[in-house]
Design a protein around this motif. Structure first.
Motif, short mmCIF file in Angstrom:
data_model
loop_
_atom_site.label_atom_id
_atom_site.label_comp_id
_atom_site.label_asym_id
_atom_site.label_seq_id
_atom_site.Cartn_x
_atom_site.Cartn_y
_atom_site.Cartn_z
N VAL A 111 -29.35 61.51 -26.48
CA VAL A 111 -28.82 62.61 -25.67
C VAL A 111 -29.70 63.83 -25.96
O VAL A 111 -29.62 64.42 -27.04
N GLN A 170 -28.76 68.42 -23.88
CA GLN A 170 -27.49 68.34 -23.17
C GLN A 170 -26.34 68.60 -24.14
O GLN A 170 -26.39 68.19 -25.29
N PRO A 189 -22.62 67.67 -23.92
CA PRO A 189 -21.51 67.05 -23.19
C PRO A 189 -20.15 67.67 -23.48
O PRO A 189 -19.28 67.70 -22.61
N LEU A 237 -19.31 57.81 -24.69
CA LEU A 237 -20.06 57.71 -25.94
C LEU A 237 -19.18 57.11 -27.04
O LEU A 237 -19.66 56.31 -27.87
N SER A 283 -28.88 62.78 -31.09
CA SER A 283 -28.76 64.02 -30.32
C SER A 283 -29.98 64.88 -30.60
O SER A 283 -30.35 65.09 -31.75
N MET A 303 -20.84 66.58 -29.95
CA MET A 303 -21.70 65.49 -30.45
C MET A 303 -21.46 65.21 -31.93
O MET A 303 -21.85 64.16 -32.44
N CYS A 319 -30.27 60.08 -22.04
CA CYS A 319 -29.54 61.03 -21.19
C CYS A 319 -30.13 62.42 -21.40
O CYS A 319 -30.53 62.77 -22.51
N TRP A 320 -30.14 63.21 -20.34
CA TRP A 320 -30.63 64.58 -20.50
C TRP A 320 -30.04 65.48 -19.43
O TRP A 320 -29.48 65.03 -18.44
#
Length: 756
Positions: free
Chosen positions: A226, A229, A231, A242, A254, A263, A365-366
């Motif tokens: 990740v 980002q 989340p 996740l 992360s 996170m 993911c970004w």
């Protein structure tokens, strides 16, 4: 009982600061959700509304674009989604009497928070030339004003048609159809400011500008990276995915300049154990310096190649192009330069490498932390390189995952909202409607502002959003807007864009996602596309805020009839009467939407085709997935300066401010704060609690100043600082943009600090 909006702006220049949190969601999120919902909607309306959010027979959350699984929870929403719903379903109203009491000069002094708290706009409003306040106007007269201005233009390219990501597929398709029948490709949209860099990189490398994974892929992954980002604030429902991946054995890395509570640990409010204990998500936190991501991924790629037997040679041979050139560039990656660019240690990078090599199924993911830099496109290409090396595209549990922010920003682009449309799309559109679409490229957001500034554009029509609040270089943007002859905003609520106008201005109030939409043929529904390519229906269940509201498709259809008149053979009246007729046309124009009405009738909708994911077929110029080898870049920070990233608070969605707190970062009661590493602060003489002006530095020598920010000593990466937008948009130069995508570089602004 719902409460009244604030009469005056709360004091925002004395925020309180406590230590940041180390877990997200849990009981505090439930309490905050219910408190905000009750303030806006009252108890009964809260229950009736929130229980329909993201349900198969309900409405799509007007917040983020995170997908839903096939099995839905009773409460299928997050804290920030509930805030978005509450703000739209509010019982507060902005009537013509409000505008009579608040002239434009007064509105211009108000904060975005105060404006948004006033409630739903109930009638179309008009600011005449020379007028000092908005006044009520009939819909017929509003469309006549639009027609007067648009038909008087010397060229259709003097008009700009902006789209927010909240706009439905049906409205977006009609909007771009109208613009092209009118004669322009000036269709800037909010994607120009966020994931345009992702689309640019992915189109070149894998042949489609969208993510390649599904929710199920995340649950099956061995490793999820990740990067750039947060989340916990921006996509809170992602934390559940996740958590499920962790329970199946996945590892999570992360990559972020700031530690983020979500996170660190997620306290799932859907389960008793989750609320009490929660799940630790990060296995490795790489606290990278702002803009150092390309250097990190380049070095990882070099190390994967050197590991021996770690690359998927069959996949590279059969499905990729450009490997040799890329590998030669990767071998030049330098440890010393990478450590400087990233601020990481060698053991941290080696630990990340070990996790990459141990994973057979990797997803990256970004979000904006990767997309809003000068070298953003090159950075995302480097991410793709890492996945290609080990065959991690077109494999279950693996792939690219750009996490979109707004709820239908991806769908709007699919519908043709793009200033540089593909010839095949225009050919299909022309064939279906018997029109001749323009082929020249139009203006994106940055070029639209330049066109207004330079007198090349004279009308701005915004389908939702907050154009003024979302765009960079605030003083330049506002001056450009004021040069327009007409500004038009299709809106549910007030924001800064309504207070910064052209010589004339219109506010056209529209239905929201939560509202029932009844047209001549009966009750309607609209559709949206989530961040992973699922298309599904959305049906509001509340009586509209006013009988004087029109839906977005109705507004476009009536505008088209007023502007194009009898010369248009397009059945605009039928499109307004029955949205199924719009979907029938979409089905004949856009691949993947064949038999649209039948497919969307299925509970949960349908998934759009994705050649790299579905077939390992890559529709690029080479017919294969492309390795790339851009030079490594990272921001250089002059002595005595820091690199600022703009970001959201937890009480915020895009430019919509729900409250004045950032609970996870320990900041309450204010937004004008700048977070600085304590060691950097000591070197710069910035005491915690002191006040400073932020001044950005750019090659044009223009002073851009954001005054009166409270210094907060915060565990950011060394050399880096962070502050909230839109307050800091004033610091982002209009021509500081990403190569290729032209996205504003809002995550890498060189600033100095001067006494307030």
């Amino acid at each position: 009982m719902a409460t009244k909006p604030p009469a005056g702006d709360p004091v925002q220049d004395a925020p309180q600061v406590a230590p940041p949190k180390h877990a997200a969601a849990g009981l505090p999120a439930i309490g905050h959700t219910l408190r905000i919902a009750q303030q806006q909607m009252g108890v009964a309306r809260t229950a009736r509304t929130l229980l329909k959010v993201n349900q198969k027979d309900g409405f799509d959350c007007p917040g983020c674009a995170w997908p839903e699984g096939d099995k839905r929870h009773t409460a299928e929403f997050c804290e920030n989604g509930a805030k978005a719903v509450a703000e739209e379903a509010t019982l507060r109203r902005v009537t013509p009497e409000f505008f009579a009491a608040h002239p434009l000069a007064d509105l211009a002094t108000r904060s975005g928070y105060w404006l948004g708290q006033q409630g739903r706009i109930t009638e179309p409003m008009y600011l005449p030339e020379g007028g000092d306040r908005y006044e009520a106007i009939s819909w017929e007269r509003a469309f006549a004003v639009l027609a007067e201005e648009l038909t008087a233009l010397a060229s259709p390219d003097e008009a700009l048609f902006y789209t927010s990501g909240r706009t439905s597929n049906e409205a977006a398709f009609l909007f771009q159809l109208f613009a092209r029948e009118f004669g322009t490709n000036n269709l800037p949209d909010c994607s120009n400011m966020c994931h345009e860099s992702s689309g640019s990189a992915l189109n070149e490398t894998i042949g489609i500008g969208k993510g390649s994974v599904s929710l199920e892929d995340l649950h099956q992954a061995d490793l999820i990276i990740v990067a750039g980002q947060n989340p916990g604030t921006n996509h809170p429902r992602m934390l559940s995915a996740l958590e499920q991946a962790k329970s199946a054995g996945a590892k999570i890395i992360s990559v972020n300049p700031l530690p983020e509570a979500g996170m660190e640990r997620f306290k799932n409010p859907q389960t008793p154990l989750g609320m009490l204990k929660g799940t630790a998500l990060n296995d490795l936190f790489l606290q990278i310096r702002i803009g150092g991501d390309q250097a990190l991924f380049r070095l990882l790629n070099k190390l994967v190649i050197e590991a021996g037997g770690a690359t998927d040679e069959a996949f590279i041979r059969e499905h990729t192009h450009g490997y040799e050139e890329f590998a030669a560039a990767a071998k030049e990656a330098d440890w010393a330069e990478t450590l400087t660019a990233t601020g990481l240690t060698r053991p941290e990078i080696e630990q990340a490498l070990a996790m990459v090599l141990a994973s057979e199924r990797t997803i990256v993911c970004w979000a904006m932390g990767l997309t809003q830099h000068k070298h953003a496109v090159a950075t995302i290409r480097e991410v793709v390189n890492l996945l290609l090396l080990r065959g991690n595209i077109g494999r279950p549990g693996a792939g690219v995952c750009p996490v979109r922010g707004h709820s239908n920003v991806q769908g709007d682009r699919t519908m043709g909202i793009f200033e540089r449309p593909a010839p095949a799309f225009l050919d299909a559109l022309d064939k279906e409607f018997g029109i001749t679409s323009p082929r020249g490229h139009g203006f994106d957001v940055v070029r639209s502002i330049e066109a207004l500034r330079d007198g090349k554009a004279k009308v701005l029509f915004a389908m939702g959003g907050n154009f003024v609040g979302a765009t960079p270089d605030t003083e330049v943007t506002e001056a450009a807007i004021r040069r327009a002859s007409l500004t038009v905003h299709v809106s549910t609520k007030l924001n800064r864009s309504h207070a910064v106008t052209g010589r004339r201005a219109l506010i056209l109030p529209t239905l929201g996602r939560t509202d029932k939409d009844v047209q001549a043929s009966g009750k309607q529904f609209v559709t949206v596309e989530d961040s992973m390519g699922m298309v599904h229906s959305s049906r509001g269940n509340l009586a509209p805020a006013s009988p004087r509201l029109l839906s977005e498709p109705a507004i476009v259809a009536r505008m088209a009839r007023a502007v194009l008149g009898a010369a248009s053979a397009t059945p605009w009246e039928e499109f307004e009467r029955d949205y199924a007729s719009i979907r029938d046309r979409i089905a004949r124009v856009i691949p993947g939407f064949e038999d649209f009405n039948a497919k969307v009738a299925r509970p949960g909708g349908f998934r759009l085709p994705h050649a790299p994911r579905d077939e390992r077929r890559f529709p690029t110029t080479t017919g294969k997935a492309n390795f790339t080898a851009a030079p490594v870049e990272y921001p250089k920070i002059p002595e005595g300066r820091l690199l600022l990233q703009t970001l959201r608070s937890h009480d915020q969605y895009n430019t919509t401010i729900y409250g004045l707190d950032d609970r996870y970062r320990g900041i309450t009661g204010g937004r004008r704060v700048v977070m600085v590493n304590p060691e950097d602060a000591a070197e710069l003489g910035l005491a915690d609690g002191s006040y400073t002006d932020l001044v950005s530095e750019w090659k044009d020598g223009v002073e851009r100043r954001a005054p009166g920010f409270r210094v907060v000593h915060y565990p950011t990466a060394r050399g880096c600082a962070a502050a909230y937008y839109p307050e800091t948009n004033v610091l982002v130069p209009l021509d500081s943009t990403a190569d290729t995508s032209n996205t504003p570089a809002s995550k890498s602004v060189v600033v100095r600090f001067e006494p307030a």
